[in-house]
Write an enzyme that holds these catalytic residues in place. Structure first.
Site, PDB file in Angstrom:
ATOM      1  N   TYR A 143       0.820  -1.215   0.000  1.00 34.67           N
ATOM      2  CA  TYR A 143       0.000   0.000   0.000  1.00 34.67           C
ATOM      3  C   TYR A 143       0.857   1.269   0.000  1.00 34.67           C
ATOM      4  O   TYR A 143       0.404   2.326  -0.429  1.00 34.67           O
ATOM      5  CB  TYR A 143      -0.940   0.043   1.219  1.00 34.67           C
ATOM      6  N   LYS A 188       3.061 -15.255   2.570  1.00 33.42           N
ATOM      7  CA  LYS A 188       2.979 -16.005   1.300  1.00 33.42           C
ATOM      8  C   LYS A 188       4.424 -16.323   0.915  1.00 33.42           C
ATOM      9  O   LYS A 188       4.925 -15.927  -0.153  1.00 33.42           O
ATOM     10  CB  LYS A 188       2.259 -15.127   0.252  1.00 33.42           C
ATOM     11  N   ASP A 221      -3.520 -17.978   1.943  1.00 35.40           N
ATOM     12  CA  ASP A 221      -4.680 -18.660   1.361  1.00 35.40           C
ATOM     13  C   ASP A 221      -5.230 -19.703   2.337  1.00 35.40           C
ATOM     14  O   ASP A 221      -6.440 -19.843   2.516  1.00 35.40           O
ATOM     15  CB  ASP A 221      -4.349 -19.290  -0.003  1.00 35.40           C
ATOM     16  N   ASP A 245      -5.516  -6.541   5.933  1.00 35.90           N
ATOM     17  CA  ASP A 245      -6.687  -5.793   5.497  1.00 35.90           C
ATOM     18  C   ASP A 245      -7.788  -6.771   5.097  1.00 35.90           C
ATOM     19  O   ASP A 245      -8.952  -6.655   5.513  1.00 35.90           O
ATOM     20  CB  ASP A 245      -6.275  -4.919   4.295  1.00 35.90           C
ATOM     21  N   ASP A 249     -11.323  -8.174   7.513  1.00 30.70           N
ATOM     22  CA  ASP A 249     -12.708  -8.045   7.051  1.00 30.70           C
ATOM     23  C   ASP A 249     -13.395  -9.402   7.066  1.00 30.70           C
ATOM     24  O   ASP A 249     -14.567  -9.522   7.426  1.00 30.70           O
ATOM     25  CB  ASP A 249     -12.755  -7.434   5.644  1.00 30.70           C
TER      26      ASP A 249
END
Ligand code: NAD
Length: 355
Positions: A143, A188, A221, A245, A249
């Site tokens: 970001y 990851k 994942d 992020d 959620d």
């Protein structure tokens, strides 16, 4: 002995001011019951600040926050300021506030009140016992990396330094020590170099400084799947900015309503920004029906993390839980029962704090 503290209140837009009002009432009730002296000062941020000053984070707001003991924030944004071509957008105020105060760790606890197991889209037997603390790195990663764009090409650079990973790992380590002493670090590492640095750094910091904390690495994942399959298996989840992020959620849906979940953004010192995870909910703004519990629980986090008032924080959490148990539910969690207004719900918590 009571303490003195200055708390900046940034109501923001939409339901923001409606829910921060109840958060402030909870803090005032705590001050009166425990003999503390809290001074509140209100400032603008987001759309309200754009209207007033042409800036989403006026210098006056940032400097008031920088010298306060803590900041309680509502939410920013709304249709009035959402023109995609607009140069100044409300969300810029939030990003600038986090960056300006160097708040690099975002804490999002997810717990599920037993009386609300039926509000979540997941089955009660899957949810029972869920008590997760997600620690998301907030000021690094993709970001904030360099952005490039030509007509037929775009790139976003993802970077992390050992120092950035170290400091957020320490926050997670300290939190884990006060909980069930288990951290799942999400990355990851099978494809990303930043994740391999993340993994090595987390391992080194926890190994050297938090040997009593058990560490498990999990690919993002797989973590996304396990969060839904067996949420109660997690204690602390530590992850980088973008994965955090998305996962936070996802985790928010475990609780059933956005109106229940608080958050804290912390830096190296005591100063923090505390806010509900939901947005400004323009669809219900001005109606007095928003759920204030997430903001009141954010106020509890403020008491604990910025002011070091653990007993007081627990008192607010207990009062919110007791209000829910007593059936004081706003429309988002009413599930067909009686519906409380924002101020009814706030009053239920405050009366328990003072009673
Ligand atoms: P939202 O969280 O505002 O609302 C999503 C849904 O949840 C809506 O139906 C809303 O009514 C409901 N809801 C949210 N909070 C609630 C509460 N306390 N009580 C009862 N119901 C509640 O998300 P959105 O609709 O995607 O975004 C609306 C605006 O908020 C946008 O401008 C967005 O950019 C902004 N936003 C701000 C923040 C923030 O300030 N941190 C976060 C997310 C979205």
């Amino acid at each position: 002995m009571g303490i003195k503290a200055t708390i900046v209140v940034l109501g923001g837009d939409g339901i923001g001011p409606e829910v921060t009002r109840e958060g402030v009432r909870a803090l005032q009730a705590i001050a009166s019951r425990y003999g503390h002296e809290f001074t509140f000062s209100e400032h603008v941020i987001g759309g309200a600040a754009i209207d007033e000053t042409q800036s989403a984070l006026p210098a006056k707001t940032l400097s008031a926050c920088g010298t306060a003991d803590a900041v309680l924030l509502g939410a920013v944004g709304g249709p009035k300021w959402s023109d995609p071509k607009a140069k100044i957008r409300p969300e810029q105020g939030l990003l600038a506030l986090r960056k300006g105060l160097n708040l690099f760790a975002n804490l999002r606890p997810v717990t599920i009140h037993p009386a609300l197991l039926d509000v979540s889209p997941l089955k009660p037997e899957v949810l029972r016992g869920t008590d997760i603390m997600v620690v998301r790195e907030l000021t690094g990663g993709i970001y904030f990396g360099e952005k490039r764009r030509t007509e037929d090409f775009a790139s976003d650079l993802c970077t992390y330094s050992v120092e950035e990973v170290t400091r957020v790992t320490r926050v997670a380590g300290r939190l884990a020590q006060g909980r069930r002493k288990r951290i799942v670090s999400v990355d990851k590492a099978n494809v990303l170099e930043t994740s391999r640095l993340w993994r090595a750094t987390v391992e080194a910091v926890l190994g050297a400084e938090f040997p009593d904390v058990e560490l498990e690495h999990m690919l993002v994942d797989s973590a996304a799947m396990h969060l839904i399959r067996k949420p109660s298996s997690f204690d602390v989840i530590l992850t980088e900015n973008m994965f955090g992020d998305i996962l936070t959620d996802e985790a928010s849906m475990l609780a059933g309503s956005l109106g229940l979940l608080p958050s804290a953004s912390l830096g190296a010192g005591k100063l923090g920004v505390y806010e509900p995870i939901h947005g400004s909910a323009p669809d219900i703004a001005g109606q007095g029906i928003a759920n204030p519990y997430a903001t009141m629980l954010s106020a509890a986090m403020l008491l604990r993390h910025s002011l070091g008032l653990n007993e007081e924080a627990a008192a607010v959490e207990k009062a919110v839980a007791a209000s829910i148990s007593a059936g004081v539910r706003t429309a988002d969690i009413a599930a067909g029962g009686a519906v409380a207004s924002t101020s009814n719900a706030g009053e239920a918590v405050v009366s328990r704090l003072l009673g």
